[in-house]
Design a protein around this motif. Structure first.
Motif, mmCIF file in Angstrom:
data_model
loop_
_atom_site.group_PDB
_atom_site.id
_atom_site.type_symbol
_atom_site.label_atom_id
_atom_site.label_comp_id
_atom_site.label_asym_id
_atom_site.label_seq_id
_atom_site.Cartn_x
_atom_site.Cartn_y
_atom_site.Cartn_z
ATOM 1 N N HIS A 16 0.843 -1.198 0.000
ATOM 2 C CA HIS A 16 0.000 0.000 0.000
ATOM 3 C C HIS A 16 0.873 1.241 0.000
ATOM 4 C CE1 HIS A 16 -2.938 -2.899 1.559
ATOM 5 N NE2 HIS A 16 -3.834 -2.096 0.993
ATOM 6 N N VAL A 17 0.373 2.312 -0.580
ATOM 7 C CA VAL A 17 0.972 3.638 -0.424
ATOM 8 C C VAL A 17 -0.092 4.534 0.190
ATOM 9 C CG1 VAL A 17 2.658 3.464 -2.288
ATOM 10 C CG2 VAL A 17 0.399 4.355 -2.785
ATOM 11 N N GLU A 18 0.338 5.473 0.998
ATOM 12 C CA GLU A 18 -0.569 6.434 1.608
ATOM 13 C C GLU A 18 -0.472 7.732 0.818
ATOM 14 O OE1 GLU A 18 1.289 6.284 5.463
ATOM 15 O OE2 GLU A 18 -0.452 5.224 6.263
ATOM 16 N N TYR A 19 -1.610 8.405 0.670
ATOM 17 C CA TYR A 19 -1.631 9.634 -0.117
ATOM 18 C C TYR A 19 -2.721 10.577 0.389
ATOM 19 C CZ TYR A 19 -5.846 7.913 -2.383
ATOM 20 O OH TYR A 19 -7.121 7.467 -2.617
ATOM 21 N N VAL A 20 -2.596 11.841 0.012
ATOM 22 C CA VAL A 20 -3.634 12.842 0.269
ATOM 23 C C VAL A 20 -3.683 13.753 -0.953
ATOM 24 C CG1 VAL A 20 -2.108 14.459 1.477
ATOM 25 C CG2 VAL A 20 -4.559 14.537 1.907
ATOM 26 N N VAL A 21 -4.903 14.132 -1.342
ATOM 27 C CA VAL A 21 -5.116 15.055 -2.456
ATOM 28 C C VAL A 21 -5.753 16.303 -1.880
ATOM 29 C CG1 VAL A 21 -6.275 15.416 -4.655
ATOM 30 C CG2 VAL A 21 -5.410 13.153 -4.075
ATOM 31 N N HIS A 22 -5.212 17.474 -2.215
ATOM 32 C CA HIS A 22 -5.680 18.745 -1.666
ATOM 33 C C HIS A 22 -5.841 19.746 -2.802
ATOM 34 C CE1 HIS A 22 -6.119 21.869 1.364
ATOM 35 N NE2 HIS A 22 -5.207 22.582 0.738
ATOM 36 N N GLY A 23 -6.972 20.424 -2.838
ATOM 37 C CA GLY A 23 -7.196 21.473 -3.827
ATOM 38 C C GLY A 23 -7.729 20.940 -5.151
ATOM 39 N N THR A 24 -7.894 21.866 -6.082
ATOM 40 C CA THR A 24 -8.399 21.541 -7.417
ATOM 41 C C THR A 24 -7.540 22.249 -8.454
ATOM 42 O OG1 THR A 24 -9.941 23.399 -7.385
ATOM 43 C CG2 THR A 24 -10.785 21.281 -6.599
ATOM 44 N N GLY A 25 -7.687 21.845 -9.685
ATOM 45 C CA GLY A 25 -6.929 22.467 -10.766
ATOM 46 C C GLY A 25 -5.928 21.493 -11.347
ATOM 47 N N ASP A 26 -4.905 22.042 -12.005
ATOM 48 C CA ASP A 26 -3.860 21.196 -12.586
ATOM 49 C C ASP A 26 -3.140 20.452 -11.463
ATOM 50 O OD1 ASP A 26 -4.358 22.004 -15.190
ATOM 51 O OD2 ASP A 26 -2.963 23.686 -15.053
ATOM 52 N N PRO A 27 -2.867 19.153 -11.640
ATOM 53 C CA PRO A 27 -2.232 18.380 -10.568
ATOM 54 C C PRO A 27 -0.727 18.622 -10.468
ATOM 55 C CG PRO A 27 -2.665 16.974 -12.447
ATOM 56 C CD PRO A 27 -3.261 18.320 -12.767
ATOM 57 N N MET A 28 -0.246 18.603 -9.218
ATOM 58 C CA MET A 28 1.182 18.671 -8.932
ATOM 59 C C MET A 28 1.478 17.539 -7.955
ATOM 60 S SD MET A 28 3.481 21.640 -7.093
ATOM 61 C CE MET A 28 3.382 22.771 -8.468
ATOM 62 N N LEU A 29 2.405 16.662 -8.295
ATOM 63 C CA LEU A 29 2.750 15.517 -7.472
ATOM 64 C C LEU A 29 3.986 15.840 -6.641
ATOM 65 C CD1 LEU A 29 2.298 12.509 -6.743
ATOM 66 C CD2 LEU A 29 3.800 11.957 -8.677
ATOM 67 N N PHE A 30 3.874 15.663 -5.326
ATOM 68 C CA PHE A 30 4.991 15.873 -4.411
ATOM 69 C C PHE A 30 5.585 14.511 -4.068
ATOM 70 C CE2 PHE A 30 2.400 19.599 -3.866
ATOM 71 C CZ PHE A 30 3.307 20.624 -3.676
ATOM 72 N N VAL A 31 6.865 14.308 -4.368
ATOM 73 C CA VAL A 31 7.557 13.057 -4.081
ATOM 74 C C VAL A 31 8.642 13.366 -3.057
ATOM 75 C CG1 VAL A 31 8.890 11.161 -5.040
ATOM 76 C CG2 VAL A 31 7.117 12.260 -6.429
ATOM 77 N N HIS A 32 8.532 12.784 -1.874
ATOM 78 C CA HIS A 32 9.492 13.091 -0.809
ATOM 79 C C HIS A 32 10.809 12.354 -1.018
ATOM 80 C CE1 HIS A 32 9.219 9.251 1.390
ATOM 81 N NE2 HIS A 32 7.940 9.250 1.034
ATOM 82 N N GLY A 33 11.829 12.894 -0.414
ATOM 83 C CA GLY A 33 13.129 12.237 -0.427
ATOM 84 C C GLY A 33 13.217 11.228 0.702
ATOM 85 N N ALA A 34 14.388 10.727 0.952
ATOM 86 C CA ALA A 34 14.580 9.749 2.021
ATOM 87 C C ALA A 34 14.546 10.445 3.379
ATOM 88 C CB ALA A 34 15.909 9.027 1.832
ATOM 89 N N GLY A 35 13.954 9.776 4.327
ATOM 90 C CA GLY A 35 14.009 10.263 5.704
ATOM 91 C C GLY A 35 12.795 11.024 6.192
ATOM 92 N N ILE A 36 12.314 11.983 5.448
ATOM 93 C CA ILE A 36 11.206 12.822 5.930
ATOM 94 C C ILE A 36 10.026 12.680 4.972
ATOM 95 C CG2 ILE A 36 10.472 15.127 6.606
ATOM 96 C CD1 ILE A 36 13.414 15.814 7.061
ATOM 97 N N ALA A 37 9.126 11.763 5.279
ATOM 98 C CA ALA A 37 8.014 11.463 4.378
ATOM 99 C C ALA A 37 6.992 12.581 4.286
ATOM 100 C CB ALA A 37 7.323 10.175 4.823
ATOM 101 N N ASP A 38 6.847 13.381 5.337
ATOM 102 C CA ASP A 38 5.822 14.430 5.347
ATOM 103 C C ASP A 38 6.400 15.833 5.180
ATOM 104 O OD1 ASP A 38 3.823 12.544 5.669
ATOM 105 O OD2 ASP A 38 3.954 12.600 7.850
ATOM 106 N N ALA A 39 7.556 15.937 4.579
ATOM 107 C CA ALA A 39 8.228 17.227 4.431
ATOM 108 C C ALA A 39 7.403 18.236 3.646
ATOM 109 C CB ALA A 39 9.587 17.043 3.765
ATOM 110 N N PHE A 40 6.568 17.778 2.713
ATOM 111 C CA PHE A 40 5.816 18.702 1.862
ATOM 112 C C PHE A 40 4.469 19.107 2.449
ATOM 113 C CE2 PHE A 40 8.420 16.529 -1.447
ATOM 114 C CZ PHE A 40 9.157 17.646 -1.822
#
Length: 64
Positions: A16-40
Protein backbone atom coordinates in the motif's frame (compact mmCIF):
# COMPACT_ATOMS: atom_id res chain seq x y z
CA UNK A 1 -3.47 21.76 5.78
CA UNK A 2 -4.23 18.05 5.52
CA UNK A 3 -2.96 16.11 8.51
CA UNK A 4 -1.32 12.74 8.40
CA UNK A 5 -4.60 11.27 9.69
CA UNK A 6 -6.21 12.42 6.41
CA UNK A 7 -3.97 10.12 4.36
CA UNK A 8 -5.78 7.46 2.38
CA UNK A 9 -4.35 4.10 1.32
CA UNK A 10 -4.13 2.64 -2.17
CA UNK A 11 -3.04 -0.92 -3.01
CA UNK A 12 0.09 -1.12 -5.19
CA UNK A 13 1.84 -4.37 -6.18
CA UNK A 14 0.87 -6.31 -3.06
CA UNK A 15 1.55 -3.40 -0.69
CA UNK A 16 0.00 0.00 0.00
CA UNK A 17 0.97 3.64 -0.42
CA UNK A 18 -0.57 6.43 1.61
CA UNK A 19 -1.63 9.63 -0.12
CA UNK A 20 -3.63 12.84 0.27
CA UNK A 21 -5.12 15.05 -2.46
CA UNK A 22 -5.68 18.75 -1.67
CA UNK A 23 -7.20 21.47 -3.83
CA UNK A 24 -8.40 21.54 -7.42
CA UNK A 25 -6.93 22.47 -10.77
CA UNK A 26 -3.86 21.20 -12.59
CA UNK A 27 -2.23 18.38 -10.57
CA UNK A 28 1.18 18.67 -8.93
CA UNK A 29 2.75 15.52 -7.47
CA UNK A 30 4.99 15.87 -4.41
CA UNK A 31 7.56 13.06 -4.08
CA UNK A 32 9.49 13.09 -0.81
CA UNK A 33 13.13 12.24 -0.43
CA UNK A 34 14.58 9.75 2.02
CA UNK A 35 14.01 10.26 5.70
CA UNK A 36 11.21 12.82 5.93
CA UNK A 37 8.01 11.46 4.38
CA UNK A 38 5.82 14.43 5.35
CA UNK A 39 8.23 17.23 4.43
CA UNK A 40 5.82 18.70 1.86
CA UNK A 41 2.66 18.78 4.04
CA UNK A 42 3.30 22.37 5.28
CA UNK A 43 3.39 23.58 1.65
CA UNK A 44 -0.17 22.47 0.95
CA UNK A 45 -1.73 25.70 2.30
CA UNK A 46 0.61 28.16 0.61
CA UNK A 47 -1.32 30.87 -1.30
CA UNK A 48 1.04 30.52 -4.28
CA UNK A 49 -0.29 26.96 -4.79
CA UNK A 50 -3.96 28.00 -4.89
CA UNK A 51 -5.63 26.63 -7.98
CA UNK A 52 -3.34 23.60 -8.11
CA UNK A 53 -4.40 20.10 -7.12
CA UNK A 54 -1.63 18.92 -4.80
CA UNK A 55 -1.01 15.19 -4.51
CA UNK A 56 1.30 14.09 -1.72
CA UNK A 57 2.13 10.45 -1.11
CA UNK A 58 4.44 8.42 1.03
CA UNK A 59 6.71 6.12 -0.92
CA UNK A 60 6.46 2.42 -0.16
CA UNK A 61 8.12 1.58 3.12
CA UNK A 62 7.25 4.92 4.75
CA UNK A 63 4.34 5.58 7.09
CA UNK A 64 1.91 2.86 8.12
Amino acid sequence: MPATRDLQRAPVDGGHVEYVVHGTGDPMLFVHGAGIADAFLPLMNQPSLAGIQQIHYRRRGYGQ
